[in-house]
Write an enzyme that holds these catalytic residues in place. Structure first.
Site, mmCIF file in Angstrom:
data_model
loop_
_atom_site.group_PDB
_atom_site.id
_atom_site.type_symbol
_atom_site.label_atom_id
_atom_site.label_comp_id
_atom_site.label_asym_id
_atom_site.label_seq_id
_atom_site.Cartn_x
_atom_site.Cartn_y
_atom_site.Cartn_z
ATOM 1 N N ASN A 175 0.826 -1.215 0.000
ATOM 2 C CA ASN A 175 0.000 0.000 0.000
ATOM 3 C C ASN A 175 0.855 1.258 0.000
ATOM 4 O O ASN A 175 0.649 2.172 -0.807
ATOM 5 C CB ASN A 175 -0.928 0.012 1.225
ATOM 6 C CG ASN A 175 -1.906 -1.141 1.222
ATOM 7 O OD1 ASN A 175 -2.026 -1.869 0.235
ATOM 8 N ND2 ASN A 175 -2.609 -1.334 2.328
ATOM 9 N N HIS A 219 -19.045 35.977 -29.710
ATOM 10 C CA HIS A 219 -20.116 35.159 -30.297
ATOM 11 C C HIS A 219 -19.735 34.688 -31.706
ATOM 12 O O HIS A 219 -20.594 34.438 -32.538
ATOM 13 C CB HIS A 219 -21.444 35.928 -30.345
ATOM 14 C CG HIS A 219 -21.859 36.504 -29.034
ATOM 15 N ND1 HIS A 219 -22.531 35.802 -28.073
ATOM 16 C CD2 HIS A 219 -21.656 37.746 -28.508
ATOM 17 C CE1 HIS A 219 -22.759 36.562 -27.018
ATOM 18 N NE2 HIS A 219 -22.224 37.749 -27.254
ATOM 19 N N SER A 260 -6.832 12.721 -47.391
ATOM 20 C CA SER A 260 -8.060 11.935 -47.520
ATOM 21 C C SER A 260 -7.779 10.714 -48.378
ATOM 22 O O SER A 260 -6.939 10.747 -49.289
ATOM 23 C CB SER A 260 -9.153 12.787 -48.170
ATOM 24 O OG SER A 260 -10.208 11.972 -48.652
ATOM 25 N N ASN A 319 -6.110 17.813 -43.925
ATOM 26 C CA ASN A 319 -7.023 17.905 -42.789
ATOM 27 C C ASN A 319 -6.291 18.231 -41.484
ATOM 28 O O ASN A 319 -5.223 17.681 -41.222
ATOM 29 C CB ASN A 319 -7.773 16.577 -42.625
ATOM 30 C CG ASN A 319 -8.571 16.219 -43.866
ATOM 31 O OD1 ASN A 319 -9.196 17.077 -44.482
ATOM 32 N ND2 ASN A 319 -8.539 14.951 -44.248
ATOM 33 N N TYR A 330 -7.105 1.100 2.673
ATOM 34 C CA TYR A 330 -6.868 0.682 1.292
ATOM 35 C C TYR A 330 -8.000 -0.201 0.780
ATOM 36 O O TYR A 330 -8.503 -1.088 1.476
ATOM 37 C CB TYR A 330 -5.544 -0.075 1.179
ATOM 38 C CG TYR A 330 -5.294 -0.556 -0.232
ATOM 39 C CD1 TYR A 330 -4.840 0.328 -1.203
ATOM 40 C CD2 TYR A 330 -5.572 -1.869 -0.604
ATOM 41 C CE1 TYR A 330 -4.642 -0.094 -2.513
ATOM 42 C CE2 TYR A 330 -5.376 -2.301 -1.909
ATOM 43 C CZ TYR A 330 -4.912 -1.406 -2.861
ATOM 44 O OH TYR A 330 -4.733 -1.818 -4.156
ATOM 45 N N GLN A 360 -6.575 0.175 -7.722
ATOM 46 C CA GLN A 360 -5.742 -0.368 -8.790
ATOM 47 C C GLN A 360 -6.195 0.159 -10.145
ATOM 48 O O GLN A 360 -5.376 0.395 -11.038
ATOM 49 C CB GLN A 360 -5.798 -1.892 -8.771
ATOM 50 C CG GLN A 360 -4.969 -2.561 -9.852
ATOM 51 C CD GLN A 360 -4.973 -4.064 -9.688
ATOM 52 O OE1 GLN A 360 -4.684 -4.584 -8.629
ATOM 53 N NE2 GLN A 360 -5.319 -4.775 -10.748
ATOM 54 N N LYS A 362 -4.696 3.532 -11.694
ATOM 55 C CA LYS A 362 -3.339 3.635 -12.237
ATOM 56 C C LYS A 362 -3.335 3.863 -13.747
ATOM 57 O O LYS A 362 -2.626 4.739 -14.262
ATOM 58 C CB LYS A 362 -2.551 2.373 -11.883
ATOM 59 C CG LYS A 362 -1.073 2.460 -12.241
ATOM 60 C CD LYS A 362 -0.366 1.126 -11.990
ATOM 61 C CE LYS A 362 -0.326 0.763 -10.518
ATOM 62 N NZ LYS A 362 0.326 -0.532 -10.268
#
Length: 458
Positions: A114, A160, A282, A290, A322, A327, A330
């Site tokens: 831990n 805007h 493309s 792009n 704990y 786990q 992570k």
């Protein structure tokens, strides 16, 4: 059903695979920091005032030599974590025990996985945060350089998404740079909160031997140890969430910058041109270039935020002490950091290669863009603002011959297009870089002293 013998007992194979999850894979990123944490812990055990000594000075040296060897193997991708190990911690212990016999069995004294994983993740986060700060500073510098190069290039300022007031490319670029520099403050705050050593808290409740948690913290180059041993482990998840929160702010800045670049590189605007090597084609339309990097960065901002919220959701209902749910944090933690860093690294050279199209930027001005500026000029001549507002609204035709470049020359107060303080940006970027240099130097010095060899290993 088949079973397998492990360091911590005989486990059903399916149970072993299910509970190990992706730790066998992910923990390769923690091998070095796990060894560093173990070196500090063993050094502390060797200095503990008990008789007989738990670890002698000779034994400490032998353990650290073994740990340095493992770090070297990890750098060459030669160190293996097996499923039976479950994680990096037991893999290191298994390797040391194979090499050193009973001495290897001593290294877990007064320690739990831990607090071991807690210190590993904090050490991992230290370096990752410093790397992120370096990369964020590099992008901020690229944006400032782009802005300074184009400081006299007018650009329509929008609200805007509609034309609003005269602005400049310099103002646009440095707005994103300043946002990123504020994000660096958040990263540094996360670094300082993370800079606490949880090692020695064991399974959350301390141990009945006189360990020296301050010494361990100092050996690892932490700013201080966490005080309460229960919180040291309750901080798991919370700390990952705080780091990811800082990362998601960086991604927020990058996403908005990406959105701007996608809009302003459209043929209808053509304000900027992205370097061709950062665009993709493309499969059917030969002419296409792009802005996939920008589109993906916008999407990845959501991924990093989702990682932050994912960790939050894992721990929000978690009882004290704990719980194995952690786990699952992570992978989210590592992915969120990796995504942020990759995004910073690719955006920097893209900005460095981006060109401003001055002709198109000036062509984007229409007479109404100057309305507010002209109204304020009338106020300066003595007309009440609301009267000036309505006069300009009714006489926009009077604004047809205003030069955009002349318009931005009038905006000289602090932070305006011609009031940008380039030394301010330079100083803030330099301060971030200096923080990284000093923190990294202090950590490397501490670890070099601990391992007895120059760190990082060459």
């Amino acid at each position: 059903m088949a079973k397998q013998k492990t360091t911590v007992g005989i486990i059903n194979n399916e149970t072993l695979a299910y509970t190990a999850g992706r730790d066998v894979e992910l923990d390769h990123a923690l091998i070095t920091v796990d060894c560093i944490g173990t070196a500090a812990h063993v050094t502390m055990l060797s200095k503990m005032p008990v008789q007989p000594k738990l670890i002698t000075e000779d034994e400490r040296k032998r353990v650290i030599e073994g740990l340095v060897e493992i770090i070297g193997q990890a750098q060459r991708n030669k160190f293996k974590i097996q499923l039976a190990d479950q994680d990096v911690h037991l893999a290191v212990e298994r390797t040391l025990t194979k090499k050193l016999g009973d001495l290897g069995k001593k290294i877990h004294t007064c320690r739990s996985r831990n607090d071991q994983v807690a210190v590993d993740l904090r050490l991992y986060a230290k370096e990752q945060l410093l790397q992120t700060l370096d990369e964020a500073a590099a992008l901020a510098a690229a944006l400032v350089s782009f802005g300074r190069k184009n400081k006299m290039v007018p650009m329509v300022g929008r609200t805007h998404m509609q034309p609003g007031m005269p602005s400049s490319v310099g103002l646009w670029a440095t707005a994103h740079a300043e946002s990123l520099l504020d994000d660096c403050v958040g990263l540094i705050n996360a670094y300082e909160l993370n800079d606490q050593c949880p090692l020695g808290s064991a399974a959350s409740y301390g141990v009945p031997l006189p360990i020296d948690r301050q010494l361990t913290s100092d050996l690892l180059g932490f700013g201080r140890p966490t005080h309460n041993v229960l919180y040291a482990n309750n901080g798991r998840g919370k700390m990952e969430n705080l780091v990811l929160s800082a990362m998601s702010q960086v991604m927020l800045t990058l996403s908005r910058l990406s959105q701007d670049l996608m809009i302003f590189t459209m043929p209808e605007f053509d304000y900027f041109q992205l370097p061709a090597e950062f665009c993709t084609g493309s499969s059917i339309m030969p002419q296409k270039q792009n802005p996939d990097v920008c589109e993906l960065m916008r999407a990845k901002a959501s991924r990093v935020k989702a990682a932050e919220l994912g960790v939050y959701d894992l721990i929000k209902g978690s009882p004290t002490g704990y719980n194995r749910d952690l786990q699952e944090a992570k992978e989210l933690f590592m992915e969120g950091i990796a995504t942020t860093r990759a995004s910073l690294r690719i955006m920097t050279p893209m900005i460095q290669g981006t060109k401003a199209n001055k002709k198109k930027l000036i062509a984007g001005f229409t007479p109404d863009v100057f309305a507010t500026d002209r109204a304020l000029e009338l106020v300066g001549e003595g007309m009440p603002f609301r009267d000036a507002y309505h006069y300009i609204k009714e006489n926009l035709h009077e604004l047809e011959n205003i030069d955009p470049t002349e318009a931005i020359l009038l905006k000289t107060h602090m932070g305006a297009p011609l009031g940008l303080d380039w030394e301010y940006f330079k100083g803030r970027i330099a301060a971030v870089k200096e923080t990284v240099r000093e923190e990294r130097k202090a950590f490397n010095r501490a670890v070099s002293k601990l391992l007895g060899v120059k760190y990082p290993l060459k």
